[in-house]
Design a protein around this motif. Structure first.
Motif, short mmCIF file in Angstrom:
data_model
loop_
_atom_site.label_atom_id
_atom_site.label_comp_id
_atom_site.label_asym_id
_atom_site.label_seq_id
_atom_site.Cartn_x
_atom_site.Cartn_y
_atom_site.Cartn_z
N LEU A 85 -58.42 -112.95 -12.76
CA LEU A 85 -57.13 -113.29 -13.37
C LEU A 85 -56.50 -114.38 -12.52
O LEU A 85 -56.13 -114.14 -11.37
CB LEU A 85 -56.22 -112.07 -13.44
CG LEU A 85 -54.77 -112.34 -13.87
CD1 LEU A 85 -54.71 -112.87 -15.30
CD2 LEU A 85 -53.91 -111.09 -13.71
N MET A 86 -56.42 -115.59 -13.07
CA MET A 86 -55.80 -116.71 -12.38
C MET A 86 -54.38 -116.89 -12.89
O MET A 86 -54.15 -116.94 -14.11
CB MET A 86 -56.60 -118.00 -12.61
CG MET A 86 -57.85 -118.13 -11.78
SD MET A 86 -57.55 -118.23 -9.99
CE MET A 86 -56.28 -119.49 -9.88
N GLN A 87 -53.43 -117.00 -11.95
CA GLN A 87 -52.03 -117.16 -12.32
C GLN A 87 -51.41 -118.31 -11.55
O GLN A 87 -51.52 -118.40 -10.32
CB GLN A 87 -51.25 -115.87 -12.03
CG GLN A 87 -51.70 -114.67 -12.85
CD GLN A 87 -50.92 -113.41 -12.53
OE1 GLN A 87 -51.16 -112.77 -11.50
NE2 GLN A 87 -49.97 -113.05 -13.39
N THR A 88 -50.78 -119.21 -12.28
CA THR A 88 -49.95 -120.26 -11.71
C THR A 88 -48.65 -120.27 -12.50
O THR A 88 -48.56 -119.60 -13.54
CB THR A 88 -50.64 -121.64 -11.81
OG1 THR A 88 -50.77 -122.01 -13.18
CG2 THR A 88 -52.02 -121.62 -11.15
N PRO A 89 -47.62 -120.96 -12.07
CA PRO A 89 -46.36 -120.94 -12.83
C PRO A 89 -46.55 -121.34 -14.29
O PRO A 89 -47.02 -122.43 -14.60
CB PRO A 89 -45.49 -121.96 -12.08
CG PRO A 89 -46.00 -121.91 -10.67
CD PRO A 89 -47.48 -121.73 -10.81
N GLY A 90 -46.27 -120.41 -15.19
CA GLY A 90 -46.38 -120.67 -16.61
C GLY A 90 -47.76 -120.49 -17.19
O GLY A 90 -47.97 -120.71 -18.39
N LEU A 91 -48.74 -120.08 -16.37
CA LEU A 91 -50.12 -119.97 -16.85
C LEU A 91 -50.78 -118.71 -16.33
O LEU A 91 -50.78 -118.44 -15.13
CB LEU A 91 -50.94 -121.18 -16.40
CG LEU A 91 -52.44 -121.16 -16.73
CD1 LEU A 91 -52.66 -121.25 -18.24
CD2 LEU A 91 -53.17 -122.30 -16.02
#
Length: 337
Positions: A85-91
Motif C-alpha cells: 500500500l503506497m500512500q502520498t498526499p492525495g494518493l
C-alpha cells in the motif's frame, strides 16, 4: 510495385499484429533483450535437483490498520509478497494486490499463503489506483482483483495484454501501457511503465502473450519505483537515467534460489542492492519474500542474505527489509517533479 513486394509479408504481419511491433514485441508475443531460458528442460532440471529450504505451515503476522491518508512524504506498508500500500498526499495505491490464501488457477491449486496479509482487506483505505506488473498468479490474483473492482473510482494500470485481466475482473477504468508510456491519474499523479526482465504466462499456451514491467510514479511527495519481478540487466540503469532519482524503491529480494535457474528472472539480494544504486533510489524496501514458498530459499533467507550483503558494503544505499504489516516512511522530496 516491385519494391513493395519484398515488404509485403512484413506489412501483412504488422496489420494483423495485436500489439505495436517494437524492440520487445513482434506484435503477438513479447520478449526480453537478454533472453531467459526457463523452458521445460530447465524447469525439469531444477525440479529434479532442487533442495528447497523448509517453510512452516504458518508465519506469525501482526496486522496493521493504515491511516486513511498521509499529509506529507510517502509511506509504504508491506502487505506481503509483492503487495504494498503506497500512500502520498492525495494518493493511495496498491501494487500487485493478493489477499487470497492460495495463488493459482483455482482456489485449490497453487502455492499456499504461509503468512497472513499485513493489512486486512476490509481495513484498506480509499484507493485511487491498482498497479499490476505482470500476469503470474502470485501477482495477478483474480479473486482479489474482482473484489477491488467493486470499489468506486479505482484506476487499474497494467502492461499491454496484462491489462485485459483488470477488465476481466470488472475494473471500469483500465489503462494499458507499453514500456516508457505514461498515464496521468485523476489525482494528477503520473504512472510510467518501465522495463523489467521477466516473462508472462497463466497457461502453457499463452506464454509471453502479455507484457510485464515495473512502474515509476511521480507524486506530490516525489518519485517512487516498483520493480515488479525482474532478472538483472541494463534496464535498471536506464530507468535511473530517464526517471531517477527516486525517493523510494520497492525491489524484490526473494524467490532467488537456486541462482543458476532463478537469476535470469528474479534478482537476489545482492543484485537488488545494485539495482537500488542503478535506479538512484534514496531508500529501498525489499519485497517478494516471506509469504509464499515459490523457490528454494526459506522464509527469512532473503532478509538474512540482504543483511549480509549490506554488512560488507560500506557504500550500500539505505535498503530495508521489514516485517509483514510494517511501514517505511520517507520525507517529502527536496524537488517534487
Amino acid at each position: 510495385m516491385k519494391r513493395l513486394l519484398p515488404m509485403l509479408p512484413m506489412l501483412l504481419a504488422s496489420c494483423a499484429a495485436k500489439f505495436p511491433v517494437s524492440d520487445h514485441s513482434d506484435g503477438h508475443e513479447f520478449f526480453n533483450e537478454i533472453p531467459i531460458d526457463n523452458g521445460f528442460g530447465a524447469v525439469l532440471k531444477w525440479q529434479l535437483t532442487r533442495e528447497p529450504a523448509p517453510w512452516p505451515d504458518s508465519i506469525p503476522v501482526t496486522a496493521t490498520r493504515p491511516e486513511a491518508s498521509v499529509d506529507s512524504g510517502m509511506r509504504a506498508t508491506w502487505v506481503g509478497h509483492a503487495t504494498v500500500l503506497m500512500q502520498t498526499p492525495g494518493l493511495n495505491l496498491l501494487t500487485d494486490p493478493v489477499w487470497s490464501p492460495r495463488v493459482g488457477p483455482w482456489s485449490w491449486v497453487g502455492s499456499a499463503r504461509k503468512a497472513a496479509p499485513g493489512v486486512r482487506e476490509e481495513d484498506l483505505p480509499r484507493l485511487d489506483a491498482v498497479l499490476l506488473s505482470h500476469d503470474h498468479y502470485d501477482h495477478a490474483d483474480m479473486p482479489t482483483l474482482r473484489r477491488l473492482a467493486r470499489r468506486p473510482g479505482i484506476v487499474g494500470i497494467a502492461p499491454l495484454g496484462t491489462a485485459d485481466l483488470l477488465r476481466e475482473a470488472g475494473f471500469a477504468q483500465v489503462v494499458a501501457l507499453d514500456w516508457w508510456e505514461k498515464a496521468m491519474l485523476p489525482t494528477g499523479d503520473t504512472v510510467t511503465l518501465v522495463p523489467a526482465r521477466h516473462w508472462g504466462m497463466r497457461w502453457p499456451w499463452n506464454r509471453n502473450e502479455r507484457l510485464w514491467g515495473g512502474f515509476a510514479v511521480g507524486s506530490k511527495a516525489g518519485r517512487f519505483y516498483y520493480a515488479g519481478d525482474s532478472g538483472d540487466g541494463p534496464h535498471f540503469a536506464e530507468i535511473g537515467r530517464r526517471l531517477g532519482p527516486f525517493e523510494l524503491a520497492l525491489i524484490p529480494i526473494g524467490a532467488f534460489l537456486p541462482r543458476d535457474f532463478m537469476a535470469p528472472q528474479h534478482i537476489g539480494p545482492r543484485e537488488a542492492v545494485a539495482a537500488a544504486r542503478a535506479v538512484k533510489a534514496r531508500t529501498s524496501l525489499g519485497v517478494h519474500w516471506g509469504t509464499f514458498a515459490l523457490a528454494d530459499d526459506g522464509p527469512s533467507e532473503p532478509q538474512d542474505s540482504l543483511r549480509a550483503v549490506l554488512s560488507t558494503d560500506t557504500t550500500a544505499p539505505d535498503f530495508r527489509a521489514v516485517a509483514i504489516g510494517q511501514s517505511v516512511s520517507v520525507p517529502r522530496a527536496r524537488a517534487v517533479p
